[in-house]
Design a protein around this motif. Structure first.
Motif, PDB file in Angstrom:
ATOM      1  N   CYS A   1      45.918  14.271 -26.995  1.00 36.56           N
ATOM      2  CA  CYS A   1      46.490  14.482 -28.322  1.00 36.56           C
ATOM      3  C   CYS A   1      47.895  13.882 -28.369  1.00 36.56           C
ATOM      4  O   CYS A   1      48.427  13.447 -27.355  1.00 36.56           O
TER       5      CYS A   1
ATOM      6  N   SER B   1      43.110   2.130 -35.820  1.00 32.99           N
ATOM      7  CA  SER B   1      42.277   2.977 -34.957  1.00 32.99           C
ATOM      8  C   SER B   1      41.062   2.208 -34.458  1.00 32.99           C
ATOM      9  O   SER B   1      40.410   1.503 -35.228  1.00 32.99           O
TER      10      SER B   1
ATOM     11  N   SER C   1      39.135   9.915 -35.434  1.00 32.86           N
ATOM     12  CA  SER C   1      39.914  11.120 -35.151  1.00 32.86           C
ATOM     13  C   SER C   1      40.587  11.529 -36.454  1.00 32.86           C
ATOM     14  O   SER C   1      40.326  10.952 -37.502  1.00 32.86           O
TER      15      SER C   1
ATOM     16  N   VAL D   1      41.358  14.647 -29.209  1.00 32.40           N
ATOM     17  CA  VAL D   1      40.244  13.812 -29.669  1.00 32.40           C
ATOM     18  C   VAL D   1      38.948  14.229 -28.987  1.00 32.40           C
ATOM     19  O   VAL D   1      38.956  14.728 -27.865  1.00 32.40           O
ATOM     20  N   ARG D   2      37.845  14.028 -29.688  1.00 28.16           N
ATOM     21  CA  ARG D   2      36.531  14.410 -29.162  1.00 28.16           C
ATOM     22  C   ARG D   2      35.922  13.319 -28.291  1.00 28.16           C
ATOM     23  O   ARG D   2      35.072  13.584 -27.447  1.00 28.16           O
TER      24      ARG D   2
ATOM     25  N   ARG E   1      39.361   7.059 -27.510  1.00 35.19           N
ATOM     26  CA  ARG E   1      39.934   6.423 -28.706  1.00 35.19           C
ATOM     27  C   ARG E   1      41.102   5.550 -28.280  1.00 35.19           C
ATOM     28  O   ARG E   1      41.784   5.842 -27.307  1.00 35.19           O
TER      29      ARG E   1
END
Length: 131
Positions: A26, A44, A49, A96-97, A100
């Protein structure tokens, strides 16, 4: 970016920050230093995100934040920060999942540029990419 109308001619970026996120990474709430000219933009890559905005973002836990404004940053999107969104409101990227990458392009104010910094002459010769 100037040709596409993203940046004005007086705000051509001269630096960038590349952020590489692994799952759970993060960026905590902050306001970018005012030595950097507004506007600046973030592109991005790889996965989506979100970005939170507020003058008061609550920290819930590691990588968890809460704020009244949440904007989705899809893969390939460009986020422009200027005005109150850059100067007054804090912003952050919650954990973030998925992996990225983001690249933030910006320019330091000419009167704040460190003494002796010289532009890279090879970069000065770059021409816009024709689409």
């Amino acid at each position: 970016m100037v040709q596409w109308g993203i940046n004005q001619g007086n705000c051509i970026p001269i630096s960038c920050i590349i952020n590489i996120y692994e799952e759970g990474d993060c960026i905590p709430p902050h306001i970018d230093h005012h030595d950097f000219v507004r506007l600046f933009c973030t592109v991005s890559f790889i996965s989506e995100s979100s970005m939170l905005f507020s003058t008061d973002i609550e920290i819930i836990g590691p990588g968890e934040f809460q704020g009244p404004v949440e904007i989705s940053l899809p893969r390939g999107s460009v986020m422009i920060l200027k005005g109150n969104g850059a100067d007054i409101a804090k912003h952050c990227i919650p954990g973030v999942r998925h992996c990225r990458v983001s690249i933030t392009f910006r320019r330091m104010s000419d009167d704040k540029t460190p003494y002796g910094i010289q532009p890279d002459l090879e970069l000065e010769k770059l021409q816009p990419y024709e689409l």
